[in-house]
Design a protein around this motif. Structure first.
Motif, PDB file in Angstrom:
ATOM      1  N   UNK A  42      28.507 -38.686  24.732  1.00 31.60           N
ATOM      2  CA  UNK A  42      28.295 -39.704  23.704  1.00 31.60           C
ATOM      3  C   UNK A  42      28.145 -39.061  22.328  1.00 31.60           C
ATOM      4  N   UNK A  43      27.341 -38.005  22.272  1.00 30.98           N
ATOM      5  CA  UNK A  43      27.086 -37.365  20.987  1.00 30.98           C
ATOM      6  C   UNK A  43      28.359 -36.722  20.433  1.00 30.98           C
ATOM      7  N   UNK A  44      29.134 -36.097  21.301  1.00 29.72           N
ATOM      8  CA  UNK A  44      30.371 -35.483  20.820  1.00 29.72           C
ATOM      9  C   UNK A  44      31.326 -36.530  20.267  1.00 29.72           C
TER      10      UNK A  44
ATOM     11  N   UNK B 257      30.528 -39.309  18.956  1.00 32.31           N
ATOM     12  CA  UNK B 257      29.995 -39.763  17.682  1.00 32.31           C
ATOM     13  C   UNK B 257      30.298 -38.745  16.583  1.00 32.31           C
ATOM     14  N   UNK B 258      30.249 -37.476  16.961  1.00 30.38           N
ATOM     15  CA  UNK B 258      30.549 -36.421  15.999  1.00 30.38           C
ATOM     16  C   UNK B 258      31.991 -36.551  15.497  1.00 30.38           C
TER      17      UNK B 258
ATOM     18  N   UNK C 294      31.326 -45.418  19.470  1.00 29.01           N
ATOM     19  CA  UNK C 294      30.785 -45.268  20.825  1.00 29.01           C
ATOM     20  C   UNK C 294      30.788 -46.576  21.603  1.00 29.01           C
TER      21      UNK C 294
ATOM     22  N   UNK D 114      32.401 -39.377  13.141  1.00 27.92           N
ATOM     23  CA  UNK D 114      31.987 -39.082  11.766  1.00 27.92           C
ATOM     24  C   UNK D 114      32.984 -38.187  11.052  1.00 27.92           C
ATOM     25  N   UNK D 115      33.657 -37.325  11.811  1.00 27.25           N
ATOM     26  CA  UNK D 115      34.717 -36.522  11.194  1.00 27.25           C
ATOM     27  C   UNK D 115      35.790 -37.457  10.627  1.00 27.25           C
TER      28      UNK D 115
ATOM     29  N   UNK E 101      34.442 -39.271   7.604  1.00 31.09           N
ATOM     30  CA  UNK E 101      34.267 -38.433   6.427  1.00 31.09           C
ATOM     31  C   UNK E 101      35.576 -37.922   5.850  1.00 31.09           C
ATOM     32  N   UNK E 102      36.667 -38.114   6.593  1.00 29.71           N
ATOM     33  CA  UNK E 102      37.922 -37.537   6.143  1.00 29.71           C
ATOM     34  C   UNK E 102      38.659 -38.476   5.189  1.00 29.71           C
TER      35      UNK E 102
END
Lengths: 307, 333
Positions: free
Chosen positions: B127-129, B131-132, B249, B135-136, B139-140
């Motif tokens: 889940x965390x990956x 989400x990471x 997610x 965000x990439x 943010x891009x």
């Protein structure tokens, strides 16, 4: 580098970490004792904020609103536990994830139905609205200081509760061996409901304190839920001490990283590269931290004994 | 009387899916082609997730990431093709190849870290990956950031098929769904698949027999990711729009719901689940704006009471049918 800004951001990070701890403590207790992974914990945070917004507008006092919102969140959490979650304790984690995911959908829609789709504001009283002069000539928002103070107080009370009271003894016993506790004649169902209520009260407290800083809106609990999950994974699932250390670590790294990564990257790359890469990388930082820690210690920093 | 209502149901479902565009054209309701097209794409995603979730017991809560990777291959590709004149980047075959490569690499990295852990840790880390990576994408700014990218055109398959037409895209989706079902069938019945299923029911024993469980699971994780990456390419073409929310997610959660709703660890379960999920969404949102108020508790009830999903109910129906038919045979014979 701008030292005043760094200090300010460190305090902000600390304050974010405190909020994360309030959420993580409940989540990790619930997991440690009931073996339940509760994705709807973020919804309890949201409910806390909405309760506080409503009570504040009814009573015209933030303090009263906050004091009413905490027990309201607790009762709400206990009701949720009794109605929906109780049957899930014996199920596997996939079932728990799915059912609590369903609860998130329900709560979001429920809030939209009752409070409407537009976010709410929680007005702060004059005393808390201003800034306070700190050391080195830093002016810092009073309310954020209150958050830090309340958080530390709650962490201390929680420590006393868990390590010095009978209830705390049962909680610790429940976390290390559930069957034995119930075999010894403890009313385990009541203990579960109580622990869940405690977790809900903490989440509600975090929500009502976050309310005045951010807006109170639908889905506000989801982003922070995932960061909370990162916190409890880093800290070791089931460990309150781990949750505390990891929450502060994550809060600091996330906040400070966001404001200083462009500068740090600027030292090594052209400004152009730094400006485009920094936002993406700074939001990745805590996940990278998690990956790093798990690569070294798959059980987290402070895995609870006997788990 | 022999036969199986379950197989009959699946056959009717697949035949039905095969003729949707024809019926939609006949009744002049092209909306249904698009809606079922989405079902096919999400079916591919759910089939791929089922490989690790249903057969392997790995509860990955970040599967939508690969949908995102596939989607962004199309979005970024067409952007460069149109704005910078790099024609090959709009080529669908190349986009699929790139989606496979990038999904495989992502799966390898996420899997290699996540599979070191078990249980809840695994769920939370995947889940965390996801989400990471979400965000990439957010943010891009270069590729749309939070707003995403609108596609100038759909992928170009060298003129072999022209998917600018919704019906052709539908059949491309359908063929790839059949392909992923075939792959899935071959994998789960192979020695490799047996090993994966064995590790689900008793990992320690598999290890004791001498299988390198981690390596096998990692390979399964990567295969599932690449299949879903292909679905991502199709998904971007379907919506002609790419934005980070495709890998949010909650979207990973939707994929899990589809798989579980249809029936974990069954070949056609995910297809049934994806179709049922989107039907429910469509149907409930027609009744009320607050459709999740019904859908949420429904999900809780399905989890608590209907453990085998829809396919499990069909198996139950089969049993009832066999009992019924053996009764009537006794009576007549």
């Amino acid at each position: 580098m701008n030292w005043i800004l760094l200090l300010e951001q460190t305090l902000n990070g600390f304050q974010f970490g405190i909020l994360l701890f309030l959420l993580a403590a409940g989540l990790t207790l619930i997991f440690g004792i009931m073996d339940l992974i509760n994705l709807a914990h973020g919804s309890l945070y949201m409910m806390g904020a909405y309760f506080a917004a409503t009570f504040t507008s009814w009573t015209d006092s933030f303090l009263l609103g906050a004091l009413l919102a905490v027990p309201a969140s607790m009762i709400f959490g206990m009701l949720v536990e009794m109605i929906a979650l109780r049957t899930l304790y014996t199920r596997n984690h996939l079932d728990q994830v799915l059912a609590t995911f369903g609860l998130i959908l329900f709560f979001n829609e429920f809030v939209r139905l009752i409070w409407g789709p537009i976010g709410l504001d929680i007005p702060l009283p004059e005393v808390l609205n201003g800034s306070v002069d700190l050391f080195f000539g830093i002016r810092y928002p009073a309310f954020r200081l209150v958050i830090i103070a309340v958080g530390i107080l709650v962490a201390f009370l929680l420590y006393l509760l868990v390590s010095r009271t009978k209830l705390g003894m049962l909680i610790r016993a429940g976390a290390s061996n559930r069957q034995m506790v119930s075999a010894l004649g403890v009313n385990i169902n009541f203990l579960y409901t109580l622990v869940f209520g405690l977790g809900a009260a903490l989440a509600g407290l975090a929500g009502l304190m976050a309310g005045p800083i951010m807006t109170v809106e639908i889905g506000m609990g989801e982003g922070i839920l995932i960061i909370t999950l990162v916190v409890i994974v880093i800290g070791g699932v089931g460990s309150i001490k781990g949750a505390f250390v990891a929450a502060l670590l994550v809060g600091l790294i996330d906040t400070v990283g966001r404001s200083f990564l462009p500068d740090i990257l600027g030292l090594f790359f052209s400004n152009d590269v730094a400006d485009t890469a920094a936002p993406a990388i700074s939001s990745m930082l805590i996940y990278l931290l998690m990956a790093l820690i798990l690569a070294i210690r798959p059980q987290g920093l402070f895995p609870p004994k006997g788990a | 009387m022999k036969g199986s209502p379950r197989i009959l149901f699946i056959v009717i479902l697949m035949l039905g899916l095969a003729v949707v565009p024809l019926l939609a054209d006949y009744f002049d309701e092209p909306f249904y082609t698009v809606m079922f097209s989405r079902m096919l794409i999400l079916s591919i995603g759910a089939v791929s997730l089922n490989l690790i979730l249903g057969f392997g017991g790995m509860v990955s809560f970040g599967h939508a990431v690969y949908l995102g990777i596939g989607s962004y291959m199309v979005g970024i590709g067409t952007l460069h093709a149109v704005e910078d004149g790099i024609d090959w980047m709009a080529n669908g075959f190349i986009q699929i190849a790139l989606a496979i490569v990038f999904s495989a690499i992502t799966g390898l990295v996420i899997g290699a870290i996540s599979l070191r852990t078990r249980g809840v840790y695994f769920i939370m880390i995947t889940l965390a990956f996801s989400q990471m990576l979400y965000f990439v994408a957010v943010g891009n700014e270069k590729y749309g950031g939070d707003d995403g990218l609108s596609l100038y055109m759909r992928s170009d398959f060298n003129g072999l098929i022209n998917i600018a037409n919704d019906n052709s895209l539908y059949y491309l989706n359908f063929v790839i769904l059949l392909f992923s079902l075939y792959i899935s069938h071959r994998i789960i019945n192979s020695r490799f698949g047996m090993m994966i299923r064995g590790a689900k029911s008793n990992e320690q024993r598999m290890r004791a027999i001498g299988f390198p469980v981690f390596r096998y699971q990692l390979v399964a994780f990567v295969i599932a990711g690449t299949l879903c990456g292909i679905a991502g390419v199709l998904s971007a073409n379907q919506t002609e729009f790419v934005n980070p929310s495709v890998m949010h997610w909650t979207h990973s959660g939707d994929l899990i719901i589809m798989t579980v709703l249809g029936g974990l660890g069954t070949l056609f379960g995910p297809v049934i689940g994806a179709v049922a999920f989107l039907f429910l969404e469509e149907f409930l949102s027609e009744i009320t704006e607050y459709w999740q108020l019904i859908f949420g508790p429904m999900l809780v009830l399905v989890v608590i009471f209907a453990r085998g999903g829809i396919d499990g109910m069909l198996v139950g129906l089969d049993k009832w049918w066999h009992k019924l038919s053996s009764h009537s045979e006794k009576e007549t014979g």
